[in-house]
Design an enzyme around this catalytic site. Structure first.
Site, PDB file in Angstrom:
ATOM      1  N   ILE A  20      77.290  61.174  21.029  1.00 48.71           N
ATOM      2  CA  ILE A  20      77.691  62.500  20.531  1.00 48.71           C
ATOM      3  C   ILE A  20      76.491  63.399  20.251  1.00 48.71           C
ATOM      4  CG2 ILE A  20      77.757  61.954  18.052  1.00 48.71           C
ATOM      5  CD1 ILE A  20      80.552  63.410  18.039  1.00 48.71           C
ATOM      6  N   ASP A  43      76.459  57.807  12.318  1.00 50.57           N
ATOM      7  CA  ASP A  43      75.743  58.477  11.225  1.00 50.57           C
ATOM      8  C   ASP A  43      74.227  58.320  11.429  1.00 50.57           C
ATOM      9  OD1 ASP A  43      75.420  59.816   8.828  1.00 50.57           O
ATOM     10  OD2 ASP A  43      76.068  58.158   7.560  1.00 50.57           O
TER      11      ASP A  43
HETATM   12  N1  APR Z   1      78.048  58.688  19.640  1.00 50.59           N
HETATM   13  C1  APR Z   1      79.393  58.584  19.573  1.00 50.59           C
HETATM   14  N2  APR Z   1      80.026  57.558  18.970  1.00 50.59           N
HETATM   15  C2  APR Z   1      79.250  56.595  18.409  1.00 50.59           C
HETATM   16  C3  APR Z   1      77.852  56.630  18.436  1.00 50.59           C
HETATM   17  C4  APR Z   1      77.245  57.732  19.090  1.00 50.59           C
HETATM   18  N3  APR Z   1      75.909  57.876  19.165  1.00 50.59           N
HETATM   19  N4  APR Z   1      77.377  55.521  17.787  1.00 50.59           N
HETATM   20  C5  APR Z   1      78.459  54.825  17.396  1.00 50.59           C
HETATM   21  N5  APR Z   1      79.588  55.454  17.770  1.00 50.59           N
HETATM   22  C6  APR Z   1      80.997  55.085  17.551  1.00 50.59           C
HETATM   23  C7  APR Z   1      81.329  53.643  17.295  1.00 50.59           C
HETATM   24  O1  APR Z   1      81.493  52.956  18.519  1.00 50.59           O
HETATM   25  C8  APR Z   1      82.646  53.734  16.531  1.00 50.59           C
HETATM   26  O2  APR Z   1      83.753  53.753  17.410  1.00 50.59           O
HETATM   27  O3  APR Z   1      81.406  55.736  16.358  1.00 50.59           O
HETATM   28  C9  APR Z   1      82.583  55.091  15.853  1.00 50.59           C
HETATM   29  C10 APR Z   1      82.511  55.056  14.344  1.00 50.59           C
HETATM   30  O4  APR Z   1      81.724  53.947  13.936  1.00 50.59           O
HETATM   31  P1  APR Z   1      80.731  53.978  12.707  1.00 50.59           P
HETATM   32  O5  APR Z   1      79.545  54.833  13.040  1.00 50.59           O
HETATM   33  O6  APR Z   1      80.508  52.592  12.292  1.00 50.59           O
HETATM   34  O7  APR Z   1      81.553  54.818  11.573  1.00 50.59           O
HETATM   35  P2  APR Z   1      82.722  54.344  10.567  1.00 50.59           P
HETATM   36  O8  APR Z   1      83.531  53.224  11.076  1.00 50.59           O
HETATM   37  O9  APR Z   1      83.425  55.619  10.197  1.00 50.59           O
HETATM   38  O10 APR Z   1      81.928  53.800   9.318  1.00 50.59           O
HETATM   39  C11 APR Z   1      81.218  54.704   8.495  1.00 50.59           C
HETATM   40  O11 APR Z   1      79.168  53.527   8.746  1.00 50.59           O
HETATM   41  O12 APR Z   1      76.996  53.985   9.289  1.00 50.59           O
HETATM   42  C12 APR Z   1      77.879  53.988   8.316  1.00 50.59           C
HETATM   43  O13 APR Z   1      77.119  55.803   6.959  1.00 50.59           O
HETATM   44  C13 APR Z   1      78.202  55.331   7.701  1.00 50.59           C
HETATM   45  O14 APR Z   1      78.817  54.075   5.802  1.00 50.59           O
HETATM   46  C14 APR Z   1      79.320  54.845   6.857  1.00 50.59           C
HETATM   47  C15 APR Z   1      80.111  53.958   7.794  1.00 50.59           C
END
Ligand code: APR
Length: 188
Positions: A20, A43
């Site tokens: 993203i 994140d």
């Molecule tokens: N671009 C798009 N999607 C991504 C990317 C990226 N660069 N990196 C990871 N993802 C996808 C993952 O495959 C997943 O399907 O983003 C989705 C959400 O995953 P997470 O980032 O783990 O988010 P979430 O499940 O909402 O958990 C949030 O994770 O890193 C921490 O600070 C954040 O504590 C919070 C928690």
């Protein structure tokens, strides 16, 4: 890999697989945590690509209002990202789907879309909020994301012209395309 769908005349949903942080838009939604403390996953990618300015703004928000409740979102600038805004949305940690998670996840999307309209955003991108570390089943989460974005784009008062879902990986992409297909006509 990308597929575009029309929601109403002049408005589209694009499903685009990938990172993203590489997709130029007006606003990027982030999958953050209630402490707004940064983390891994999307994140981490957003903070790495955007640079330290985003965390400085979040520090300021934390000083002012503490964190952000689950289901909410706060806005910062986008640092070096190819965007003007980042909306840090706090998705629910999934337990079994019977503890308010669907409503909290829907609220994240609604909050980001409202922040977008307050800022005259025309294009906004969303990762699959809550579907990584937070454990939300991808298909259920995608149904909610697609439903909320379609509902918002149906409102003529919204200025959003394009919402971009950015699933990470082929499997996630296929789920998004399937659910958009079931709900919308493809435009190309
Ligand atoms: N671009 C798009 N999607 C991504 C990317 C990226 N660069 N990196 C990871 N993802 C996808 C993952 O495959 C997943 O399907 O983003 C989705 C959400 O995953 P997470 O980032 O783990 O988010 P979430 O499940 O909402 O958990 C949030 O994770 O890193 C921490 O600070 C954040 O504590 C919070 C928690």
């Amino acid at each position: 890999m990308a597929m575009e769908f029309t929601t109403s005349p002049g408005r589209t949903i694009l499903v685009r697989e990938g990172d993203i942080t590489r997709v130029p838009v007006d606003a990027i939604a982030n999958a953050a945590n209630a402490a707004l403390a940064g983390g891994g996953g999307v994140d981490g990618a957003i903070h790495r690509a955007g640079g330290p300015e985003i965390m400085r703004e979040l520090d300021e928000i934390r000083r002012r209002i503490g964190g952000c409740p689950t289901g909410g979102a706060v806005a910062t600038g986008a640092g070096r990202l190819p965007a003007q805004h980042v909306f840090h949305a706090v998705g629910p940690v999934y337990r079994d789907g019977r503890h308010g998670e669907p409503e909290q996840l829907a609220s994240c999307y609604r909050r980001c879309l409202a922040l977008a309209d307050e800022r005259q955003v025309r294009t906004i991108s969303f990762p699959a909020i809550s579907t990584g570390v937070y454990g939300y089943p991808l298909r259920e989460a995608t149904e909610i994301a697609v439903r909320e974005v379609i509902a918002h784009l149906a409102n003529p008062a919204s200025g959003i012209q394009k919402a971009i879902f950015v699933p990470f990986g082929q499997q996630a992409y296929d789920v998004y395309v399937e659910i958009c297909r079931a709900n919308l006509p493809a435009s190309r």
